[in-house]
Design a protein around this motif. Structure first.
Motif, PDB file in Angstrom:
ATOM      1  N   GLN A 165       0.831  -1.205   0.000  1.00  0.00           N
ATOM      2  CA  GLN A 165       0.000   0.000   0.000  1.00  0.00           C
ATOM      3  C   GLN A 165       0.865   1.254   0.000  1.00  0.00           C
ATOM      4  OE1 GLN A 165      -2.724   0.187   3.263  1.00  0.00           O
ATOM      5  NE2 GLN A 165      -3.704   2.065   2.568  1.00  0.00           N
ATOM      6  N   VAL A 166       1.912   1.264   0.805  1.00  0.00           N
ATOM      7  CA  VAL A 166       2.811   2.425   0.852  1.00  0.00           C
ATOM      8  C   VAL A 166       3.501   2.612  -0.498  1.00  0.00           C
ATOM      9  CG1 VAL A 166       4.914   3.334   1.903  1.00  0.00           C
ATOM     10  CG2 VAL A 166       3.158   2.308   3.333  1.00  0.00           C
ATOM     11  N   GLN A 167       3.912   1.521  -1.129  1.00  0.00           N
ATOM     12  CA  GLN A 167       4.568   1.627  -2.437  1.00  0.00           C
ATOM     13  C   GLN A 167       3.615   2.170  -3.494  1.00  0.00           C
ATOM     14  OE1 GLN A 167       6.072  -2.335  -3.088  1.00  0.00           O
ATOM     15  NE2 GLN A 167       7.930  -1.993  -1.884  1.00  0.00           N
ATOM     16  N   ARG A 168       2.339   1.789  -3.415  1.00  0.00           N
ATOM     17  CA  ARG A 168       1.367   2.357  -4.352  1.00  0.00           C
ATOM     18  C   ARG A 168       1.193   3.852  -4.112  1.00  0.00           C
ATOM     19  NH1 ARG A 168      -1.036  -2.720  -3.346  1.00  0.00           N
ATOM     20  NH2 ARG A 168      -2.307  -1.853  -1.659  1.00  0.00           N
ATOM     21  N   GLN A 169       1.209   4.268  -2.840  1.00  0.00           N
ATOM     22  CA  GLN A 169       1.120   5.700  -2.538  1.00  0.00           C
ATOM     23  C   GLN A 169       2.345   6.443  -3.067  1.00  0.00           C
ATOM     24  OE1 GLN A 169       0.505   6.103   1.664  1.00  0.00           O
ATOM     25  NE2 GLN A 169      -1.512   5.157   1.641  1.00  0.00           N
ATOM     26  N   ILE A 170       3.522   5.833  -2.926  1.00  0.00           N
ATOM     27  CA  ILE A 170       4.747   6.456  -3.439  1.00  0.00           C
ATOM     28  C   ILE A 170       4.667   6.598  -4.947  1.00  0.00           C
ATOM     29  CG2 ILE A 170       7.220   6.087  -3.760  1.00  0.00           C
ATOM     30  CD1 ILE A 170       7.316   4.823  -1.001  1.00  0.00           C
ATOM     31  N   GLU A 171       4.203   5.548  -5.622  1.00  0.00           N
ATOM     32  CA  GLU A 171       4.099   5.596  -7.078  1.00  0.00           C
ATOM     33  C   GLU A 171       3.105   6.663  -7.514  1.00  0.00           C
ATOM     34  OE1 GLU A 171       5.191   4.614 -10.886  1.00  0.00           O
ATOM     35  OE2 GLU A 171       6.065   3.963  -8.973  1.00  0.00           O
ATOM     36  N   ALA A 172       1.960   6.733  -6.814  1.00  0.00           N
ATOM     37  CA  ALA A 172       0.962   7.749  -7.153  1.00  0.00           C
ATOM     38  C   ALA A 172       1.511   9.156  -6.914  1.00  0.00           C
ATOM     39  CB  ALA A 172      -0.304   7.528  -6.333  1.00  0.00           C
ATOM     40  N   GLU A 173       2.270   9.339  -5.825  1.00  0.00           N
ATOM     41  CA  GLU A 173       2.848  10.651  -5.521  1.00  0.00           C
ATOM     42  C   GLU A 173       3.882  11.034  -6.568  1.00  0.00           C
ATOM     43  OE1 GLU A 173       3.151  14.137  -3.220  1.00  0.00           O
ATOM     44  OE2 GLU A 173       1.695  12.498  -3.244  1.00  0.00           O
ATOM     45  N   ARG A 174       4.680  10.054  -7.001  1.00  0.00           N
ATOM     46  CA  ARG A 174       5.681  10.351  -8.029  1.00  0.00           C
ATOM     47  C   ARG A 174       5.024  10.689  -9.361  1.00  0.00           C
ATOM     48  NH1 ARG A 174      10.012   5.488  -6.645  1.00  0.00           N
ATOM     49  NH2 ARG A 174      10.996   6.527  -4.841  1.00  0.00           N
ATOM     50  N   ARG A 175       3.964   9.958  -9.724  1.00  0.00           N
ATOM     51  CA  ARG A 175       3.255  10.275 -10.964  1.00  0.00           C
ATOM     52  C   ARG A 175       2.637  11.668 -10.876  1.00  0.00           C
ATOM     53  NH1 ARG A 175       1.232   4.943 -10.624  1.00  0.00           N
ATOM     54  NH2 ARG A 175      -0.738   5.784  -9.880  1.00  0.00           N
TER      55      ARG A 175
END
Length: 407
Positions: A252-262
């Motif tokens: 879940q945290v990695q998905r948040q990181i990916e969304a934040e980077r996008r």
């Protein structure tokens, strides 16, 4: 003689007539200017404002353009970047991901350390089970041998009882002998039953031991190695459950990181450009301030849309209608110039239209402001906002009579 006297008299009459006309004109100009003499209303040049809003949330940085400078269409006025707290959020998410990774690695090491211990305990349990099964197998063999011995002894004593019973009936053997033989036969049968019970119990214990269940009280249903293995398996199951939870949380945290980077790649920076040729009229935010999305940033006076405003009495607002063409006159490039214009709106403090102008026009309660769109034949070299001029539209009594006759 008479001709000489009449000449001064005619000159005096002309002077009196001229003086009367002059006084009449002065009276009409002072008291009746809107009836006889042409009166051209005075107005001023204005322009429509274009408000620039923030397309994203961020920290604004204005360029070198200052309020009052001319700007061109497409010219960069400001830059929006992600606020610093966005960087902190991404850094916190990455730190949280690293922490979860370390915890996951630690749990995997603990689970891996339990594996050999569990295997060793399992081997000890199997060794113990094999020893118990082998021991019970040996006891069963001994019990079977004792059972066969008891069966043989029971047959022997039963045969002796059968031989003594007829002899005792004929008094060839004493009654005591018969009783002794009968007692020995009963004891042999009881021993035979006991041996069979023992053999059955041993077989049950071996069957249970082969399944890992030990019926002897001294084992408490399981050996120590088996109990320890169950404890290790329970501990490993607990660690695996925690590991699965941490892996899910890390995902879940990695998905948040990916969304934040996008989001940062797509909306991390925005350039604010002037949509029109005009003047930077007003700056609504201070430099380096953090603003929200859709917040107003600045206003540009659109020099391609020049308007001429004239304040008029409400009683005269019927002389012109929307769409009527007029001529306006104001200074441009150092000289007075006339331009065609078209009436596009009416404004007052009570019923102002939605457009926003560079210069606010205050009107009285009994006044209304006429708005004319000025038509330039060529691009304006300067933006004449605030300059005063005249509306070339006379509304004298003579003009009104003329327009009615023409209509």
């Amino acid at each position: 003689m008479s001709s000489i006297k009449s000449k001064p008299r005619s000159v005096g009459r002309l002077l009196r007539i001229a003086l009367g006309v002059f006084l009449l004109g002065l009276f009409g100009y002072a008291l009746l200017p809107g009836v006889v003499f042409s009166q051209y209303p005075v107005g001023r040049v204005n322009a429509e404002l274009v408000t620039l809003r923030a397309p994203i949330e961020g920290q604004i940085s204005f360029g070198d353009v200052r309020v009052g400078d001319r700007v061109q269409r497409g010219q960069t006025l400001a830059t929006l970047r992600d606020p610093p707290e966005r960087d902190v959020r991404l850094a916190n998410l990455e730190a949280q991901n690293d922490s979860l990774g370390e915890r996951i690695a630690g749990l995997r090491q603990q689970i891996a350390a339990l594996e050999p211990f569990a295997l060793r305990l399992a081997q000890q349990s199997r060794t113990f089970r094999d020893a118990v099964v082998n021991n019970l197998t040996a006891q069963i063999a001994e019990a079977e041998a004792r059972l066969r011995q008891a069966e043989a002894n029971a047959r022997l004593l039963d045969a002796q009882l059968k031989r003594v019973a007829p002899l005792a009936a004929k008094n060839y053997a004493s009654g005591a002998e018969l009783d002794r033989r009968r007692a020995e036969a009963d004891v042999a049968q009881a021993e035979l039953a006991a041996q069979r019970q023992t053999l059955g119990r041993l077989r049950q214990e071996r069957a249970a031991a082969e399944q890992g269940v030990y019926l002897s009280d001294s084992y408490n249903n399981a050996p120590y190695s088996e109990q320890r293995r169950d404890e290790v398996n329970l501990q490993r199951l607990t660690l695996e459950t925690r590991l699965a939870d941490l892996i899910a949380e890390q995902g879940q945290v990695q998905r948040q990181i990916e969304a934040e980077r996008r989001r940062r790649e797509q909306m991390g920076e925005a350039v604010i450009q002037s949509p029109v040729d005009g003047i930077l009229w007003r700056q609504l935010e201070s430099n380096d301030s953090t603003i929200g999305i859709s917040a107003p940033l600045a206003q540009v006076a659109d020099c391609s849309r020049i308007f001429f405003e004239v304040a008029r009495d409400r009683r005269s607002d019927e002389t012109l209608s929307l769409g009527d063409s007029v001529v306006v006159e104001f200074e441009r490039n150092g000289q007075m110039a006339r331009y065609n214009a078209r009436m596009v709106g009416l404004r007052s403090d009570q019923d102002a239209d939605r457009r926003e102008f560079a210069l606010a026009g205050g009107t009285g309660s009994d006044q209304i402001r006429w708005i004319f769109a000025v038509e330039f034949e060529e691009a304006a070299e300067a933006c004449p906002i605030g300059r005063t001029g005249r509306l070339r539209h006379s509304n004298t009594l003579i003009d009104q009579i003329g327009r009615r006759l023409a209509g």
